[in-house]
Design an enzyme around this catalytic site. Structure first.
Site, PDB file in Angstrom:
ATOM      1  N   THR A 121       0.819  -1.217   0.000  1.00  0.00           N
ATOM      2  CA  THR A 121       0.000   0.000   0.000  1.00  0.00           C
ATOM      3  C   THR A 121       0.851   1.264   0.000  1.00  0.00           C
ATOM      4  O   THR A 121       1.972   1.267   0.523  1.00  0.00           O
ATOM      5  CB  THR A 121      -0.897  -0.006   1.260  1.00  0.00           C
ATOM      6  OG1 THR A 121      -1.530   1.266   1.389  1.00  0.00           O
ATOM      7  CG2 THR A 121      -0.105  -0.267   2.536  1.00  0.00           C
ATOM      8  N   ASP A 122       0.260   2.332  -0.524  1.00  0.00           N
ATOM      9  CA  ASP A 122       0.959   3.626  -0.491  1.00  0.00           C
ATOM     10  C   ASP A 122       1.199   4.119   0.936  1.00  0.00           C
ATOM     11  O   ASP A 122       2.033   5.003   1.162  1.00  0.00           O
ATOM     12  CB  ASP A 122       0.187   4.680  -1.306  1.00  0.00           C
ATOM     13  CG  ASP A 122      -1.244   4.929  -0.840  1.00  0.00           C
ATOM     14  OD1 ASP A 122      -1.672   4.320   0.161  1.00  0.00           O
ATOM     15  OD2 ASP A 122      -1.928   5.751  -1.484  1.00  0.00           O
ATOM     16  N   GLU A 123       0.462   3.565   1.898  1.00  0.00           N
ATOM     17  CA  GLU A 123       0.601   4.037   3.284  1.00  0.00           C
ATOM     18  C   GLU A 123       1.983   3.754   3.865  1.00  0.00           C
ATOM     19  O   GLU A 123       2.345   4.324   4.900  1.00  0.00           O
ATOM     20  CB  GLU A 123      -0.466   3.404   4.183  1.00  0.00           C
ATOM     21  CG  GLU A 123      -1.859   3.791   3.786  1.00  0.00           C
ATOM     22  CD  GLU A 123      -2.864   3.649   4.913  1.00  0.00           C
ATOM     23  OE1 GLU A 123      -2.464   3.614   6.090  1.00  0.00           O
ATOM     24  OE2 GLU A 123      -4.056   3.570   4.607  1.00  0.00           O
ATOM     25  N   TYR A 146      -1.355  -0.145  11.129  1.00  0.00           N
ATOM     26  CA  TYR A 146      -1.570  -0.912   9.902  1.00  0.00           C
ATOM     27  C   TYR A 146      -0.407  -0.714   8.928  1.00  0.00           C
ATOM     28  O   TYR A 146       0.177  -1.682   8.420  1.00  0.00           O
ATOM     29  CB  TYR A 146      -2.895  -0.480   9.242  1.00  0.00           C
ATOM     30  CG  TYR A 146      -3.007  -0.839   7.778  1.00  0.00           C
ATOM     31  CD1 TYR A 146      -3.139  -2.165   7.367  1.00  0.00           C
ATOM     32  CD2 TYR A 146      -2.967   0.150   6.787  1.00  0.00           C
ATOM     33  CE1 TYR A 146      -3.229  -2.498   6.023  1.00  0.00           C
ATOM     34  CE2 TYR A 146      -3.060  -0.174   5.441  1.00  0.00           C
ATOM     35  CZ  TYR A 146      -3.183  -1.497   5.057  1.00  0.00           C
ATOM     36  OH  TYR A 146      -3.272  -1.812   3.720  1.00  0.00           O
ATOM     37  N   LYS A 150       2.427  -3.317   7.211  1.00  0.00           N
ATOM     38  CA  LYS A 150       2.606  -3.484   5.763  1.00  0.00           C
ATOM     39  C   LYS A 150       4.047  -3.129   5.371  1.00  0.00           C
ATOM     40  O   LYS A 150       4.666  -3.807   4.546  1.00  0.00           O
ATOM     41  CB  LYS A 150       1.610  -2.610   4.993  1.00  0.00           C
ATOM     42  CG  LYS A 150       0.156  -3.029   5.121  1.00  0.00           C
ATOM     43  CD  LYS A 150      -0.159  -4.408   4.549  1.00  0.00           C
ATOM     44  CE  LYS A 150      -0.047  -4.481   3.042  1.00  0.00           C
ATOM     45  NZ  LYS A 150      -0.473  -5.804   2.524  1.00  0.00           N
TER      46      LYS A 150
HETATM   47  P1  NAD Z   1      -9.843  -6.934   2.681  1.00  0.00           P
HETATM   48  O1  NAD Z   1      -9.765  -6.648   4.130  1.00  0.00           O
HETATM   49  O2  NAD Z   1     -11.071  -6.601   1.922  1.00  0.00           O
HETATM   50  O3  NAD Z   1      -9.536  -8.489   2.400  1.00  0.00           O
HETATM   51  C1  NAD Z   1      -8.526  -9.168   3.059  1.00  0.00           C
HETATM   52  C2  NAD Z   1      -8.755 -10.667   2.840  1.00  0.00           C
HETATM   53  O4  NAD Z   1      -7.690 -11.352   3.517  1.00  0.00           O
HETATM   54  C3  NAD Z   1     -10.061 -11.188   3.424  1.00  0.00           C
HETATM   55  O5  NAD Z   1     -10.705 -12.050   2.510  1.00  0.00           O
HETATM   56  C4  NAD Z   1      -9.632 -11.922   4.671  1.00  0.00           C
HETATM   57  O6  NAD Z   1     -10.502 -12.998   5.024  1.00  0.00           O
HETATM   58  C5  NAD Z   1      -8.253 -12.408   4.270  1.00  0.00           C
HETATM   59  N1  NAD Z   1      -7.412 -12.670   5.455  1.00  0.00           N
HETATM   60  C6  NAD Z   1      -7.239 -11.868   6.533  1.00  0.00           C
HETATM   61  N2  NAD Z   1      -6.436 -12.457   7.421  1.00  0.00           N
HETATM   62  C7  NAD Z   1      -6.057 -13.647   6.870  1.00  0.00           C
HETATM   63  C8  NAD Z   1      -5.221 -14.709   7.304  1.00  0.00           C
HETATM   64  N3  NAD Z   1      -4.588 -14.663   8.489  1.00  0.00           N
HETATM   65  N4  NAD Z   1      -5.055 -15.760   6.496  1.00  0.00           N
HETATM   66  C9  NAD Z   1      -5.693 -15.824   5.283  1.00  0.00           C
HETATM   67  N5  NAD Z   1      -6.509 -14.867   4.834  1.00  0.00           N
HETATM   68  C10 NAD Z   1      -6.688 -13.777   5.616  1.00  0.00           C
HETATM   69  O7  NAD Z   1      -8.578  -6.194   2.060  1.00  0.00           O
HETATM   70  P2  NAD Z   1      -8.398  -5.514   0.639  1.00  0.00           P
HETATM   71  O8  NAD Z   1      -8.863  -4.119   0.708  1.00  0.00           O
HETATM   72  O9  NAD Z   1      -8.920  -6.432  -0.397  1.00  0.00           O
HETATM   73  O10 NAD Z   1      -6.808  -5.473   0.553  1.00  0.00           O
HETATM   74  C11 NAD Z   1      -6.079  -6.559  -0.042  1.00  0.00           C
HETATM   75  C12 NAD Z   1      -4.608  -6.227  -0.013  1.00  0.00           C
HETATM   76  O11 NAD Z   1      -4.381  -5.019  -0.731  1.00  0.00           O
HETATM   77  C13 NAD Z   1      -4.042  -6.013   1.382  1.00  0.00           C
HETATM   78  O12 NAD Z   1      -2.745  -6.552   1.425  1.00  0.00           O
HETATM   79  C14 NAD Z   1      -3.995  -4.486   1.523  1.00  0.00           C
HETATM   80  O13 NAD Z   1      -2.986  -4.094   2.410  1.00  0.00           O
HETATM   81  C15 NAD Z   1      -3.685  -4.084   0.099  1.00  0.00           C
HETATM   82  N6  NAD Z   1      -4.142  -2.744  -0.308  1.00  0.00           N
HETATM   83  C16 NAD Z   1      -5.434  -2.356  -0.109  1.00  0.00           C
HETATM   84  C17 NAD Z   1      -5.853  -1.105  -0.563  1.00  0.00           C
HETATM   85  C18 NAD Z   1      -7.282  -0.628  -0.399  1.00  0.00           C
HETATM   86  O14 NAD Z   1      -7.580   0.513  -0.747  1.00  0.00           O
HETATM   87  N7  NAD Z   1      -8.199  -1.452   0.083  1.00  0.00           N
HETATM   88  C19 NAD Z   1      -4.942  -0.247  -1.186  1.00  0.00           C
HETATM   89  C20 NAD Z   1      -3.614  -0.679  -1.356  1.00  0.00           C
HETATM   90  C21 NAD Z   1      -3.234  -1.934  -0.927  1.00  0.00           C
HETATM   91  O1  TDX Z   2     -16.255   7.306   7.879  1.00  0.00           O
HETATM   92  C1  TDX Z   2     -15.146   7.680   7.475  1.00  0.00           C
HETATM   93  N1  TDX Z   2     -14.889   9.006   7.338  1.00  0.00           N
HETATM   94  C2  TDX Z   2     -13.705   9.486   6.891  1.00  0.00           C
HETATM   95  O2  TDX Z   2     -13.534  10.720   6.783  1.00  0.00           O
HETATM   96  C3  TDX Z   2     -14.098   6.736   7.121  1.00  0.00           C
HETATM   97  C4  TDX Z   2     -14.337   5.254   7.264  1.00  0.00           C
HETATM   98  C5  TDX Z   2     -12.913   7.230   6.661  1.00  0.00           C
HETATM   99  N2  TDX Z   2     -12.705   8.571   6.550  1.00  0.00           N
HETATM  100  C6  TDX Z   2     -11.453   9.053   5.977  1.00  0.00           C
HETATM  101  C7  TDX Z   2     -10.166   8.457   6.515  1.00  0.00           C
HETATM  102  C8  TDX Z   2      -9.233   8.544   5.300  1.00  0.00           C
HETATM  103  O3  TDX Z   2      -8.692   9.843   5.212  1.00  0.00           O
HETATM  104  O4  TDX Z   2     -11.473   8.687   4.605  1.00  0.00           O
HETATM  105  C9  TDX Z   2     -10.179   8.332   4.128  1.00  0.00           C
HETATM  106  C10 TDX Z   2     -10.205   6.907   3.606  1.00  0.00           C
HETATM  107  O5  TDX Z   2     -10.412   6.067   4.728  1.00  0.00           O
HETATM  108  P1  TDX Z   2     -10.370   4.455   4.618  1.00  0.00           P
HETATM  109  O6  TDX Z   2     -11.372   3.987   3.637  1.00  0.00           O
HETATM  110  O7  TDX Z   2     -10.415   3.916   6.006  1.00  0.00           O
HETATM  111  O8  TDX Z   2      -8.965   4.232   3.916  1.00  0.00           O
HETATM  112  P2  TDX Z   2      -7.435   4.555   4.357  1.00  0.00           P
HETATM  113  O9  TDX Z   2      -7.294   4.688   5.816  1.00  0.00           O
HETATM  114  O10 TDX Z   2      -6.963   5.688   3.489  1.00  0.00           O
HETATM  115  O11 TDX Z   2      -6.725   3.180   3.903  1.00  0.00           O
HETATM  116  C11 TDX Z   2      -7.110   2.560   2.663  1.00  0.00           C
HETATM  117  O12 TDX Z   2      -6.157   2.807   1.666  1.00  0.00           O
HETATM  118  C12 TDX Z   2      -4.895   2.200   1.837  1.00  0.00           C
HETATM  119  C13 TDX Z   2      -7.309   1.062   2.848  1.00  0.00           C
HETATM  120  O13 TDX Z   2      -8.232   0.828   3.897  1.00  0.00           O
HETATM  121  C14 TDX Z   2      -5.986   0.388   3.129  1.00  0.00           C
HETATM  122  O14 TDX Z   2      -6.169  -1.019   3.190  1.00  0.00           O
HETATM  123  C15 TDX Z   2      -5.032   0.718   2.021  1.00  0.00           C
HETATM  124  O15 TDX Z   2      -3.786   0.154   2.292  1.00  0.00           O
END
Ligand code: NAD
Ligand code: TDX
Length: 330
Positions: A121-123, A146, A150
């Site tokens: 992730t960019d985080e 988090y 990562k």
């Molecule tokens: P998500 O939380 O929707 O899904 C995570 C999945 O991993 C779930 O199906 C969960 O059951 C599974 N999981 C959790 N713990 C586990 C374990 N111990 N063993 C096996 N499976 C397990 O997450 P997402 O948003 O789909 O993110 C997927 C990946 O992409 C993550 O690595 C996250 O860090 C990365 N990522 C997410 C975002 C975003 O915006 N959501 C952005 C950049 C990177």
């Molecule tokens: O109710 C809300 N109100 C609000 O202002 C929620 C849930 C979030 N926020 C803000 C927090 C962040 O600035 O919105 C932005 C986005 O929040 P999230 O959806 O929780 O995302 P973020 O914390 O940016 O992280 C996401 O992007 C990077 C994903 O959850 C991560 O898994 C990924 O790595």
């Protein structure tokens, strides 16, 4: 590539990637997923079952991971605990899944020599300065639990490449949106609030900036890095759509034809990073990837339609998610 192992393949992004892989190859896909609260098992239901297998298990369990890696030609590692607010409340599963889980995958591919792509992730780069865009040379500076797990996982991957010569790549991606994203996350939370006649809930003053990419574009980029990425390299993925949370809330209010001032400002997230912004030049120029969902407001409108059509999926968990937020003043 005949057999692909996808960890976390029942999650929001992992399931989208599995659909992409099945549509763009003849590969057989094994999903390893613990099916935590975040899993979207239904997302896999419509995919070709003859080439898809779901193994329910923990990515941090070497006894489960080892035999699956033994028979895989490549591993794509999505499994993670992914929600910042949950990490702030209880970081423990983040350490176990994100750090120990990645270590477990690395030890398996070290033994077998299997190709690995690690999804990050960019985080990991921490908070960007006002006009800063992250690049492959940005320093790692994670600022929340988090992101720290990562970043630690990325460092493990880099060290295993450097010390053991494993065949791995990393991608760090911007914030994803699209179908099957859990309603705890920002965009689905606000869409479902609006469906329920509630206002969008913004942390603090809503001035934080996030960089948004459609999940299908992320999947396509990961697929390309898996196929053509250079060993040991990190690729930044993003669609250059940086907006304040306030702007996103206003776009959603417009889609719902509601008053642009109908907003609720709630307690801020502790240690909240103000800005993320990802420069995708390398993945664009080196691998020829380009995002296809380039109009964010129409992408959000399609997402709104999707959540309206899939209420039976999110409705059972919505009240519980909102109760947890309300207990924190959010
Ligand atoms: P998500 O939380 O929707 O899904 C995570 C999945 O991993 C779930 O199906 C969960 O059951 C599974 N999981 C959790 N713990 C586990 C374990 N111990 N063993 C096996 N499976 C397990 O997450 P997402 O948003 O789909 O993110 C997927 C990946 O992409 C993550 O690595 C996250 O860090 C990365 N990522 C997410 C975002 C975003 O915006 N959501 C952005 C950049 C990177
Ligand atoms: O109710 C809300 N109100 C609000 O202002 C929620 C849930 C979030 N926020 C803000 C927090 C962040 O600035 O919105 C932005 C986005 O929040 P999230 O959806 O929780 O995302 P973020 O914390 O940016 O992280 C996401 O992007 C990077 C994903 O959850 C991560 O898994 C990924 O790595």
């Amino acid at each position: 590539m005949e057999r692909l192992l996808v960890t976390g393949g029942a999650g929001f992004i992992g399931a989208n990637f599995v659909a992409h892989a099945l549509a763009h190859s003849e590969a057989r896909v094994t999903v390893l997923d613990k099916l935590t609260y975040a899993a979207t098992r239904e997302a896999l239901d419509s995919l070709p079952g003859d080439r898809l297998e779901l193994v329910v298990g923990d990515v941090a369990d070497a006894g489960v991971v080892g035999p699956l890696v033994d028979v895989a030609d490549a591993v794509v590692h999505f499994a993670a605990e992914s929600h910042n607010d949950n990490a702030l409340a209880d970081p423990s599963p983040f350490v176990s899944t994100n750090l120990v889980g990645t270590f477990t995958v690395l030890e398996a591919v070290r033994r077998t020599g299997t190709r690995l792509h690690h999804v990050s992730t960019d985080e990991v780069y921490g908070e960007a300065a006002a006009d800063e865009w992250f690049t492959e040379s940005s320093s790692y500076a994670p600022s929340n639990p988090y992101a720290a797990t990562k970043a630690g996982a990325d460092h493990l991957v880099r060290a295993w490449v450097h010390s053991y010569g494993i065949d791995a790549t990393i991608s760090t991606c911007a914030n994803n949106y699209g179908p099957w994203q859990h309603v705890e996350k920002f965009i689905p939370r606000q869409i479902t609030n609006l469906i329920d006649g509630q206002p969008p809930k913004l942390y603090g003053a809503g001035r934080q900036q996030r960089d948004w990419i459609h999940v299908a574009d992320h999947s396509a980029a990961v697929w390309q890095v898996l196929a053509e990425g250079r060993v040991g390299e990190t690729y930044l993925i993003g669609a250059e759509e940086v907006h304040t949370n306030l702007e996103i809330a206003r776009m959603l209010l417009e889609i719902f034809e509601r008053d642009p001032g109908e907003l609720e400002f709630v307690a801020d997230r502790p240690g909240h990073d103000q800005r993320y912004a990802t420069d995708p030049t390398k993945v664009r120029t080196e691998l020829g990837w380009t995002p296809t969902h380039t109009d964010l407001s129409s992408g959000l409108a399609a997402c709104v339609d999707w959540y309206r059509e899939h209420e039976s999926w999110w409705r059972p968990v919505k009240a519980g998610v909102e109760a947890r937020y309300a207990a924190r003043g959010q």
